[in-house]
Design an enzyme around this catalytic site. Structure first.
Site, PDB file in Angstrom:
ATOM      1  N   HIS A  61       5.383   0.614   7.026  1.00 15.19           N
ATOM      2  CA  HIS A  61       6.164  -0.628   7.161  1.00 15.19           C
ATOM      3  C   HIS A  61       5.376  -1.847   6.676  1.00 15.19           C
ATOM      4  O   HIS A  61       5.774  -2.559   5.758  1.00 15.19           O
ATOM      5  CB  HIS A  61       6.536  -0.867   8.623  1.00 15.19           C
ATOM      6  CG  HIS A  61       7.299   0.214   9.299  1.00 15.19           C
ATOM      7  ND1 HIS A  61       8.613   0.482   9.029  1.00 15.19           N
ATOM      8  CD2 HIS A  61       6.937   1.101  10.265  1.00 15.19           C
ATOM      9  CE1 HIS A  61       9.042   1.470   9.807  1.00 15.19           C
ATOM     10  NE2 HIS A  61       8.039   1.865  10.566  1.00 15.19           N
TER      11      HIS A  61
HETATM   12  C1  BDR Z   1       6.990  -2.401  12.991  1.00 20.20           C
HETATM   13  O1  BDR Z   1       6.709  -2.154  14.360  1.00 20.20           O
HETATM   14  C2  BDR Z   1       5.361  -1.789  14.510  1.00 20.20           C
HETATM   15  O2  BDR Z   1       5.266  -0.644  15.284  1.00 20.20           O
HETATM   16  C3  BDR Z   1       4.779  -1.612  13.131  1.00 20.20           C
HETATM   17  O3  BDR Z   1       3.434  -2.052  13.090  1.00 20.20           O
HETATM   18  C4  BDR Z   1       5.666  -2.447  12.249  1.00 20.20           C
HETATM   19  O4  BDR Z   1       5.205  -3.782  12.188  1.00 20.20           O
HETATM   20  C5  BDR Z   1       7.956  -1.348  12.486  1.00 20.20           C
HETATM   21  O5  BDR Z   1       9.145  -1.371  13.212  1.00 20.20           O
END
Ligand code: BDR
Ligand code: CA
Length: 293
Positions: free
Chosen positions: A235
């Site tokens: 992500h």
């Molecule tokens: C986001 O949530 C966190 O767990 C990750 O680091 C990312 O920023 C994804 O949904």
């Protein structure tokens, strides 16, 4: 390009930060931390550990310990108790800066010419919402905000329509959406297209650099939270990758708002540039190259 990275490291945050710190076009002037994947003291410690691994002296400023009006909600199931999936990182070399995240943002944005500093948001948007509340004119000196968060047409990863960074602090996200900043949102619709397989981990190890080996270990830890042949989505690396390679993303303007009760993105009055797709092969190559330092 000068950059502040606001973050809750976090496995994928760590990869994103390592990529940004190694990129000569991204002048990272500060890391600001927020509670999210794990509590603030751990995310702040992790930010310093990531800087130590990259051997850079970038100040780390602690920010919000809890979302606006809610309890913190850490995700230790994915990121582990220490937030970095159990991967060995060195201890921070430098102490945490004495001024907090919002104070640091104000100082940096005031010292730099208007619209010369980007803000990369890799976690809940609490710190930016607090900046908007405390110093709205200063916040509008930001050149652009690039934020990972939300699910537009995709299902969420916390609730049916809700994504972690937004649902963790929906009040903050709503304030940021309403602020009229230059904002590019990178939701699950795009980030779920960027994953790694075992060959990619091998390629990172073969590059044989501190950042690439640490990233290989982080992605391997990410596999522990899934059963498939590919990792969970990368992500947060999408944020600095977008800053460097916006041509590899498909951006669509969307009119959005945040449903405070569920953290879902809903149709609303705020026109936002949203990444709805990306060129995964070219971005994986860019990430591998950018981590090989
Ligand atoms: C986001 O949530 C966190 O767990 C990750 O680091 C990312 O920023 C994804 O949904
Ligand atoms: Ca994150």
């Amino acid at each position: 390009m000068s950059v502040i990275i606001d973050t809750d490291p976090g496995i994928d945050d760590a990869i994103a930060i390592l990529y940004a710190l190694g990129n000569p076009d991204l002048n990272v002037v500060a890391l600001t931390t927020v509670a999210g994947n794990i509590g603030l003291s751990v995310t702040t410690q992790n930010a310093g550990r990531i800087c130590a691994l990259a051997q850079v002296d970038v100040p780390v400023h602690a920010g919000a310990a809890a979302p606006l009006g809610k309890e913190a909600r850490p995700e230790t199931g994915i990121h582990g108790k220490e937030g970095l999936g159990g991967v060995a990182f060195p201890d921070p070399i430098y102490p945490v800066a004495s001024d907090d995240a919002v104070a640091a943002m104000i100082q940096i944005l005031t010292e730099h010419p208007p619209h010369s500093v980007d803000l990369f948001c890799l976690g809940p948007l609490t710190n930016l919402a607090m900046l908007l509340e405390q110093a709205p004119d200063t916040a509008h000196r930001i050149r652009r905000v690039i934020a990972m968060g939300g699910a537009v047409d995709e299902p969420g990863n916390v609730g049916p329509k809700s994504e972690f960074n937004i649902v963790h602090d929906p009040h903050a996200a709503a304030a940021v959406f309403a602020a009229g900043l230059s904002l590019t949102l990178i939701p699950l619709d795009a980030t779920r297209q960027l994953r790694a397989n075992m060959d990619y981990i091998d390629a990172l190890r073969d590059a044989d650099c501190a950042a690439s080996i640490a990233s290989a270990d982080l992605i391997a830890a990410y596999f522990a939270a899934t059963n498939g042949a590919e990792s969970r989505p990368l992500h947060d690396p999408c944020v600095p990758l977008f800053a460097k390679h916006s041509n590899m993303f498909r951006i669509e303007p969307r009119d959005l708002d945040v449903d405070i009760a569920t953290g879902a993105l809903v149709a609303g009055p705020h026109r936002i540039d949203v990444a709805m797709g990306l060129d995964a092969d070219r971005l994986r190559a860019a990430l591998l190259s950018g981590l090989s330092y």
